[in-house]
Design a protein around this motif. Structure first.
Motif, PDB file in Angstrom:
ATOM      1  N   LYS A  60       0.824  -1.116   0.115  1.00 22.81           N
ATOM      2  CA  LYS A  60       0.122   0.102   0.002  1.00 22.81           C
ATOM      3  C   LYS A  60       0.950   1.088   0.094  1.00 22.81           C
ATOM      4  CE  LYS A  60      -4.391  -0.979   1.553  1.00 22.81           C
ATOM      5  NZ  LYS A  60      -5.235  -1.412   2.877  1.00 22.81           N
ATOM      6  N   LYS A  61       0.309   2.064  -0.841  1.00 19.85           N
ATOM      7  CA  LYS A  61       1.104   3.497  -0.955  1.00 19.85           C
ATOM      8  C   LYS A  61       1.219   4.140   0.497  1.00 19.85           C
ATOM      9  CE  LYS A  61      -0.290   4.272  -5.621  1.00 19.85           C
ATOM     10  NZ  LYS A  61      -1.612   4.561  -6.127  1.00 19.85           N
ATOM     11  N   THR A  62       0.177   4.347   1.284  1.00 19.62           N
ATOM     12  CA  THR A  62       0.312   4.705   2.833  1.00 19.62           C
ATOM     13  C   THR A  62       1.214   4.275   3.363  1.00 19.62           C
ATOM     14  OG1 THR A  62      -2.025   4.499   2.419  1.00 19.62           O
ATOM     15  CG2 THR A  62      -1.271   5.739   4.284  1.00 19.62           C
ATOM     16  N   ALA A  63       1.441   2.764   3.414  1.00 21.86           N
ATOM     17  CA  ALA A  63       2.336   2.212   4.144  1.00 21.86           C
ATOM     18  C   ALA A  63       3.680   2.527   3.868  1.00 21.86           C
ATOM     19  CB  ALA A  63       2.227   0.497   3.931  1.00 21.86           C
ATOM     20  N   VAL A  64       3.877   2.578   2.563  1.00 21.38           N
ATOM     21  CA  VAL A  64       5.389   2.941   1.996  1.00 21.38           C
ATOM     22  C   VAL A  64       5.547   4.482   2.656  1.00 21.38           C
ATOM     23  CG1 VAL A  64       7.047   3.672   0.020  1.00 21.38           C
ATOM     24  CG2 VAL A  64       5.073   1.726   0.141  1.00 21.38           C
ATOM     25  N   GLU A  65       4.530   5.344   2.810  1.00 23.59           N
ATOM     26  CA  GLU A  65       4.726   6.786   3.309  1.00 23.59           C
ATOM     27  C   GLU A  65       5.217   6.569   4.715  1.00 23.59           C
ATOM     28  OE1 GLU A  65       1.542   8.749   0.101  1.00 23.59           O
ATOM     29  OE2 GLU A  65       1.311   9.138   2.175  1.00 23.59           O
ATOM     30  N   ILE A  66       4.305   5.808   5.441  1.00 22.08           N
ATOM     31  CA  ILE A  66       4.455   5.812   6.842  1.00 22.08           C
ATOM     32  C   ILE A  66       6.007   5.410   7.135  1.00 22.08           C
ATOM     33  CG2 ILE A  66       3.882   4.618   8.929  1.00 22.08           C
ATOM     34  CD1 ILE A  66       1.243   4.606   7.910  1.00 22.08           C
ATOM     35  N   PHE A 112      13.511   3.396   5.886  1.00 26.11           N
ATOM     36  CA  PHE A 112      14.190   3.177   4.774  1.00 26.11           C
ATOM     37  C   PHE A 112      15.770   3.707   4.618  1.00 26.11           C
ATOM     38  CE2 PHE A 112      11.095   0.904   2.636  1.00 26.11           C
ATOM     39  CZ  PHE A 112      10.040   1.356   2.732  1.00 26.11           C
ATOM     40  N   GLU A 113      15.863   4.888   5.327  1.00 24.88           N
ATOM     41  CA  GLU A 113      17.004   5.402   5.665  1.00 24.88           C
ATOM     42  C   GLU A 113      18.127   4.386   6.364  1.00 24.88           C
ATOM     43  OE1 GLU A 113      15.351   9.544   5.520  1.00 24.88           O
ATOM     44  OE2 GLU A 113      16.925   9.231   7.373  1.00 24.88           O
ATOM     45  N   GLU A 114      17.360   3.957   7.379  1.00 24.41           N
ATOM     46  CA  GLU A 114      18.346   2.746   8.183  1.00 24.41           C
ATOM     47  C   GLU A 114      18.531   1.540   7.554  1.00 24.41           C
ATOM     48  OE1 GLU A 114      16.122   2.353  11.899  1.00 24.41           O
ATOM     49  OE2 GLU A 114      16.904   0.346  12.052  1.00 24.41           O
ATOM     50  N   LYS A 115      17.487   1.109   6.511  1.00 26.89           N
ATOM     51  CA  LYS A 115      17.624  -0.079   5.797  1.00 26.89           C
ATOM     52  C   LYS A 115      17.433   0.210   4.225  1.00 26.89           C
ATOM     53  CE  LYS A 115      16.604  -2.658   9.935  1.00 26.89           C
ATOM     54  NZ  LYS A 115      16.655  -4.000  10.381  1.00 26.89           N
ATOM     55  N   PRO A 116      18.288   0.714   3.912  1.00 28.09           N
ATOM     56  CA  PRO A 116      18.071   1.146   2.426  1.00 28.09           C
ATOM     57  C   PRO A 116      17.893  -0.033   1.354  1.00 28.09           C
ATOM     58  CG  PRO A 116      20.289   1.460   3.149  1.00 28.09           C
ATOM     59  CD  PRO A 116      19.523   1.037   3.919  1.00 28.09           C
ATOM     60  N   SER A 117      18.139  -1.180   1.908  1.00 29.38           N
ATOM     61  CA  SER A 117      17.936  -2.258   0.827  1.00 29.38           C
ATOM     62  C   SER A 117      16.588  -2.760   0.843  1.00 29.38           C
ATOM     63  CB  SER A 117      18.849  -3.615   1.538  1.00 29.38           C
ATOM     64  OG  SER A 117      20.332  -3.151   1.286  1.00 29.38           O
ATOM     65  N   TYR A 118      15.876  -2.290   2.021  1.00 30.49           N
ATOM     66  CA  TYR A 118      14.429  -2.614   1.747  1.00 30.49           C
ATOM     67  C   TYR A 118      13.612  -1.945   0.856  1.00 30.49           C
ATOM     68  CZ  TYR A 118      14.447  -5.766   6.154  1.00 30.49           C
ATOM     69  OH  TYR A 118      14.685  -6.738   6.897  1.00 30.49           O
ATOM     70  N   ARG A 119      14.170  -0.860   0.416  1.00 27.51           N
ATOM     71  CA  ARG A 119      13.479   0.090  -0.584  1.00 27.51           C
ATOM     72  C   ARG A 119      13.771  -0.221  -2.047  1.00 27.51           C
ATOM     73  NH1 ARG A 119      11.568   5.322   0.092  1.00 27.51           N
ATOM     74  NH2 ARG A 119      10.561   5.129  -2.034  1.00 27.51           N
ATOM     75  N   THR A 120      14.759  -0.814  -2.175  1.00 30.37           N
ATOM     76  CA  THR A 120      15.056  -0.930  -3.805  1.00 30.37           C
ATOM     77  C   THR A 120      14.234  -1.607  -4.558  1.00 30.37           C
ATOM     78  OG1 THR A 120      17.286  -1.428  -3.065  1.00 30.37           O
ATOM     79  CG2 THR A 120      16.964  -2.026  -5.169  1.00 30.37           C
ATOM     80  N   ALA A 121      13.497  -2.741  -4.055  1.00 29.31           N
ATOM     81  CA  ALA A 121      12.669  -3.476  -4.759  1.00 29.31           C
ATOM     82  C   ALA A 121      11.227  -2.628  -5.020  1.00 29.31           C
ATOM     83  CB  ALA A 121      11.996  -4.864  -4.036  1.00 29.31           C
ATOM     84  N   ILE A 122      10.786  -1.645  -3.809  1.00 22.57           N
ATOM     85  CA  ILE A 122       9.697  -0.968  -4.086  1.00 22.57           C
ATOM     86  C   ILE A 122      10.106   0.185  -5.167  1.00 22.57           C
ATOM     87  CG2 ILE A 122       8.434   0.877  -2.796  1.00 22.57           C
ATOM     88  CD1 ILE A 122       9.120  -0.765  -0.125  1.00 22.57           C
ATOM     89  N   ASP A 123      11.248   0.824  -4.993  1.00 26.41           N
ATOM     90  CA  ASP A 123      11.619   1.828  -6.036  1.00 26.41           C
ATOM     91  C   ASP A 123      11.413   0.958  -7.521  1.00 26.41           C
ATOM     92  OD1 ASP A 123      14.199   3.353  -4.111  1.00 26.41           O
ATOM     93  OD2 ASP A 123      11.972   3.762  -4.333  1.00 26.41           O
ATOM     94  N   GLN A 124      11.839  -0.042  -7.711  1.00 28.10           N
ATOM     95  CA  GLN A 124      11.986  -0.726  -8.975  1.00 28.10           C
ATOM     96  C   GLN A 124      10.565  -0.770  -9.392  1.00 28.10           C
ATOM     97  OE1 GLN A 124      14.966  -4.179 -10.697  1.00 28.10           O
ATOM     98  NE2 GLN A 124      13.342  -4.968  -9.206  1.00 28.10           N
ATOM     99  N   LEU A 125       9.720  -1.316  -8.190  1.00 22.47           N
ATOM    100  CA  LEU A 125       8.182  -1.532  -8.663  1.00 22.47           C
ATOM    101  C   LEU A 125       7.325  -0.247  -9.130  1.00 22.47           C
ATOM    102  CD1 LEU A 125       6.124  -3.757  -8.466  1.00 22.47           C
ATOM    103  CD2 LEU A 125       5.695  -2.916  -6.136  1.00 22.47           C
ATOM    104  N   LEU A 126       7.890   0.844  -8.390  1.00 20.24           N
ATOM    105  CA  LEU A 126       7.258   2.041  -8.602  1.00 20.24           C
ATOM    106  C   LEU A 126       7.338   2.818  -9.995  1.00 20.24           C
ATOM    107  CD1 LEU A 126       7.409   3.837  -5.115  1.00 20.24           C
ATOM    108  CD2 LEU A 126       5.204   2.943  -6.113  1.00 20.24           C
ATOM    109  N   GLU A 127       8.812   2.390 -10.629  1.00 17.88           N
ATOM    110  CA  GLU A 127       9.093   2.645 -11.945  1.00 17.88           C
ATOM    111  C   GLU A 127       8.754   1.690 -12.810  1.00 17.88           C
ATOM    112  OE1 GLU A 127      13.249   4.645 -10.269  1.00 17.88           O
ATOM    113  OE2 GLU A 127      13.264   3.975 -12.329  1.00 17.88           O
TER     114      GLU A 127
END
Lengths: 262, 444, 295
Positions: free
Chosen positions: B352-358, B365-380
């Motif tokens: 959910k987008k809200t979840a990502v925002e929260i 994501f700053e603490e754990k940037p690796s968790y972000r990669t897939a989401i970024d890839q997905l959003l693009e």
């Protein structure tokens, strides 16, 4: 001695599994592989146990015992019939039973499920035991064994007026203890290792069998395969069969001793 | 004395009856899932939380084997009228699940029971994958994508680096430097799995089958011999031939992970669902982890990968109150709170987008940037049929063919030949499925 | 042959329970599934179309299937020969009335208690070409790192080793039981006659072991043809490129992973026929060669 070396060689994978059960995931993933006990100690065992292994093992012991006893009884009776009776269709029936060994379980599993459900036996211990009670292996084994027993004994029994069942109980069975022991052990282990049928037919958690529990721990579904946890489960689940093993292998001695006194 | 006993037993009896009465009031829902290992207690806890929040329902989760075993068990059970209420199904079997006729359509259930679901809040790419003909058939749950993990510490030692959106050529270059320099035995690894092939085809905008990847209608042929596919396999073969890529086995996720975390391989392509495990390993091992998007051929326009993982389906033949409970549960599972929790524990992304925002706000994501990669890839990701994943009944068969094709390539068969053979068989499988199924089974 | 009891009808009673269970839980479900060999089925029967002998035609012209049959025989043959030979040697070694021999017996037979799946998991871990123990040793000692899972023949060796290891226990149990049944007097008489160990073995022990050997041959074949499924599923999934795609694995894969029930049923029918034929041949050979001590 050659024996020590062989025993060690054969035991190596199991010993490695044992050592592996004390590894944390980090230690399990090291290369070169770590062969000394790890720092997880018994934590993996506690975690594995929490998956419900205890209950599952109890269930499996119960089911395995029932099936082993059942199979032995049915096989003894059948082998008695084949070796000491002449009757019509004897060879045919023998083949009929024997070839059931060649029916692969996965093939009949869905139809078997249908049958069991329609008999209202679904999700029950009965469903876990009844389908296994006929044993071509057991009949085959006892037949081979009975045929190597001197025919003079059967003659003597007839002369004494003993019926077939008495013959079975008082002469055949005592002379077959090692075979019975071997069969009991094999059947126990066979039941201990059943996975597919229990998975399909049992839906209540309380009735699950041990292999399912092991699979739960080993399942590597796009996830971290926790080797330590899986091996702890393997070791725990090895204990009852091992125990039965140690118990029953004394039977060999008995069988051996009996053969001496003629 | 006896009077006392009588009174006590009456009270106990009353208590027991009350307990029975109230416990019988809870609608029991059976939930079969395929997540083994340490995830079993996680799921149990989540279900327990749901049961606490909604005491009129009782969700009972059970692990039922692998995705395939779970599906088989469900069909068998459905035929006997004892289907589980909720089933966990993997993405490729979507078409078959629909065709089996034993499942209710998610959107219909939600409308029927008047539940409030904010569809706009879900990440589009995820919904697109599970929407067929505009209708959402199932509930997204554990969604994941493929990303590349690499050992940054090792990279720095070797004096190489990788951009966030690498190309095939980058991998070869970096890989060679690492292996030649003796920094690692292998450059990269991943389990032999159809998923990567599908991703590489999707990234290049290539459909796996025709009829818009099976979404505009049942397909008639496969595209395993397309340029995109051939390019992917050629690259893979090159990596193998040059000793840069090592084979951990088919579907051998754990082994691949192990090869990477033991530093035998410097890079590793896997699902984002592995991120928790890898992160943990890097923390314990004292090395730095970095992740990137999936590598693609140089000069290709990135379209994004596909969404994998599984979804939750509700079976049809149950009384209304049970269906309502089941629907309530699956919607709850993708509530913002749950999806954040699930993400943080496992690495599957929050759908959910809200979840990502929260999560962003909380600095996760700053603490754990690796968790972000897939989401970024997905959003693009571009929303085209290729990235929405193929939808066809013979998908399972084609998965197999994609994997075996590579095994044959390792054995020496030329790429084009192996793929031609695979494509041929794929077409046959597609034809056969159409022959047997034709149209979906109408039950009721 | 042993003298028979005259009450013929009793034989049927003795056999009744077994026959009933066989019919109900074995023949009936198998029959129902086999009836599907003439159909292409979806979802285990929710939908099916009649296709006559198409499934069989497909099988007989399928290179994959023929490979599967070949691989099954190679795998079974090699595993049996290896396992039974080693087991016999071990059983002889274990057949000594020495204190503490029990411990060796347990140590050697124990692996048999593992299921094929568990054995496969452990050996898979050891055989991993990149980070497994076996390759680590091979590399340190001989500087080679065979790719056990990518190269066909190597994968076959891997499963043969695993199967042999696991089945040692089973064979040793029976050989040991048989050896311990050999009457002392016979062996002593041979000694008195001046026979050496080898002659004792060939002339006395081996012939008396023939019923056991025969029994084990049949049982081992069944294990290799059928029960080994769990191991293949975990270790190689039939790969690479079908190199370890034994018939039972292929049929379960086709039936349960690919959901091609009719096709899988056809395969099980053929597998059944092959194994029955194979076993009947063994029985024939046994009839002439097997020596039953008593009757």
């Amino acid at each position: 001695m050659a024996l020590i070396i062989s025993a060690l060689l054969i035991m190596t994978p199991v010993i490695l599994a044992l050592i592996g059960s004390t590894h944390t995931t980090f230690e399990a993933n090291l290369y070169p592989p770590k062969i000394t006990p790890g720092s997880a100690g018994i934590t993996n065992y506690i975690r594995a146990w929490d998956f419900g292994l205890g209950r599952m093992m109890l269930n499996t012991i119960f089911v395995a015992a029932v099936v082993s006893v059942g199979k032995i009884v049915l096989s003894l009776l059948a082998a008695l019939a084949f070796v000491y009776f002449d009757f019509r269709f004897k060879s045919l029936i023998f083949v009929f039973i024997l070839i059931t060994m060649m029916f692969p379980t996965p093939v009949r599993i869905v139809a078997l499920y249908d049958l069991v459900e329609s008999l209202k036996m679904g999700d029950s211990y009965l469903a876990l035991t009844a389908p296994y009670l006929a044993s071509a292996t057991g009949i085959f084994l006892f037949r081979q064994h009975f045929r190597s027993i001197p025919s003079s004994l059967a003659d003597a029994a007839r002369v004494d007026g003993a019926g077939p069942l008495r013959f079975l109980a008082y002469i055949l069975i005592p002379m077959s203890m090692s075979a019975i022991g071997a069969l009991a052990m094999i059947q126990f282990i066979y039941m201990w290792n059943q996975y597919l049928w229990p998975l399909i037919i049992i839906s209540s958690e309380e009735k699950q069998l041990i292999q399912l529990g092991l699979r739960m721990l080993m399942q590597d579904l796009a996830g971290e395969q926790e080797w330590g946890l899986a091996m702890a489960g393997v070791v725990i689940s090895l204990l009852p069969p091992l125990f039965i093993f140690i118990l029953l292998q004394g039977q060999f001695r008995k069988g051996y001793a009996l053969a001496e006194e003629k | 004395m006896w009077r006392r006993l009588l009174v006590v037993s009456l009270m106990v009896g009353l208590l027991v009856l009350t307990a029975l009465a109230t416990s019988q009031a809870a609608v029991k829902i059976v939930f079969w899932h395929a997540m083994g290992g340490w995830r079993i207690p996680v799921i149990e806890r989540m279900c327990a939380d749901f049961n606490l929040e909604y005491p009129e329902f009782e969700v009972v989760p059970s692990w039922k084997g692998s995705y395939d075993e779970t599906f088989v068990a469900s069909i068998a059970a459905a035929r006997a009228g004892k289907a589980p209420h909720i089933l966990h199904v993997t993405q490729p079997i979507t078409r078959e699940a629909i065709d089996s006729g034993i499942f209710a359509v998610a959107e219909d259930l939600i409308d029927r029971f008047g539940m409030e679901v904010k569809w706009e809040d879900y990440i589009d790419a995820v919904l697109d994958t599970y929407r067929v003909g505009g209708r959402l058939y199932c509930f997204p749950w554990n969604s994941s994508s493929a990303i590349l993990y690499y050992n940054k510490t090792l990279f720095e030692k070797a004096g190489v680096s990788l951009s966030r959106k690498p190309t095939f050529e980058d991998i070869i270059e970096v890989g060679n430097k690492i292996v030649d320099g003796g920094y690692a035995t292998y450059a990269i690894t991943w389990p032999i799995l159809y998923w990567w092939v599908q991703q590489w085809m999707a990234e290049q905008g290539q459909n796996v089958v025709d009829n818009e990847n099976g979404r505009a209608g049942r397909p008639t042929k496969a595209y395993l011999t397309s340029d995109a596919s051939i390019q992917a396999y050629e690259w893979w073969k090159q990596l193998y031939d040059e000793g840069l890529w090592v084979n951990p086995g088919r579907s051998a996720w754990g082994e691949a992970l192990r090869i990477f975390t033991s530093h035998e391989s410097a890079m590793f392509i896997s699902t984002t669902a592995h991120v928790t495990a890898v992160q943990k390993s890097s923390a314990e091992g004292g090395w730095e982890l970095e992740t990137t998007f999936l590598p693609i051929p140089e000069g290709t326009e990135r379209c994004g990968g596909t969404v994998g993982g599984g979804t939750l389906w509700v079976t049809k033949d149950h009384p209304d109150e049970q269906l309502k409970a089941a629907t309530k549960f699956v919607v709850w599972m993708s509530d913002t709170a749950q999806t954040i929790r699930w993400h943080q524990l496992t690495g599957y992304y929050p759908i959910k987008k809200t979840a990502v925002e929260i999560l962003e706000r909380e600095g996760w994501f700053e603490e754990k940037p690796s968790y972000r990669t897939a989401i970024d890839q997905l959003l693009e990701t571009k929303s085209i049929p290729a990235t929405q994943s193929a939808l066809f009944g013979a998908f399972r068969a084609v998965e197999d063919l994609m994997e075996i094709a590579f095994e044959e390539i390792m054995g020496g068969k030329p790429v084009e030949e192996a793929l031609a053979k695979a494509n041929d068989k794929a077409n046959k499988a597609i034809a056969e499925y159409r022959r047997v199924i034709g149209e979906p089974i109408e039950r009721k | 042959m042993a003298a028979k009891f005259p009450q013929k009808a009793m034989a049927y009673f003795l056999l009744a329970p077994t026959i009933l269970i066989c019919l109900l839980f074995l023949y009936y479900p198998t029959g129902r599934t086999v009836s599907l060999t003439f159909y292409k089925v979806a979802f285990f029967g929710l939908k099916k179309i009649y296709v006559g002998s198409d499934n069989f035609k497909e099988l007989f012209t399928s290179a994959d299937y023929l490979q599967s049959v070949l691989v099954s025989f190679i795998f079974t043959g090699a595993s049996i020969v290896l396992s039974m030979t080693i087991s016999l040697v071990l059983a002889i070694l274990l057949n000594q009335k020495v204190r503490g021999i029990g411990i060796y017996v347990i140590a050697i037979i124990w692996p048999y208690t593992l299921s094929f799946a568990v054995a496969g998991t452990i050996w898979s871990y050891l055989f991993n070409p990149a980070v497994g123990m076996i390759n680590y040793l091979l590399e340190s000692l001989f500087r080679i790192k065979p790719d056990w899972i990518s190269i066909g023949p190597l994968a076959l060796i891997m499963i043969i080793v695993t199967t042999t290891w696991k089945s040692l226990g089973y064979n040793v149990i029976f050989f040991l039981a048989a050896l311990q049944h050999i009457p002392r007097e016979l062996l002593e008489a041979a000694n008195v006659d001046g026979a050496n160990d080898l002659q004792r073995f060939w002339k006395i022990i081996l012939p008396l072991l023939t019923p056991t050997i025969f029994f084990l041959l049949v049982m081992n074949s069944i294990h290799c043809f059928f029960t080994s499924y769990g191991m293949i599923s975990i270790m190689t999934e039939g790969g690479p490129a079908g190199a370890t795609n034994i018939m039972v694995y292929k049929l379960v894969h086709d039936g349960f992973n690919m959901f091609k029930t009719g096709y899988a049923s056809a395969q099980s029918l053929i597998l059944f026929v092959i194994v029955v034929a194979f076993t009947l041949i063994q029985f024939r050979v046994a009839g002439r060669r097997v020596h039953y001590g008593g009757a």
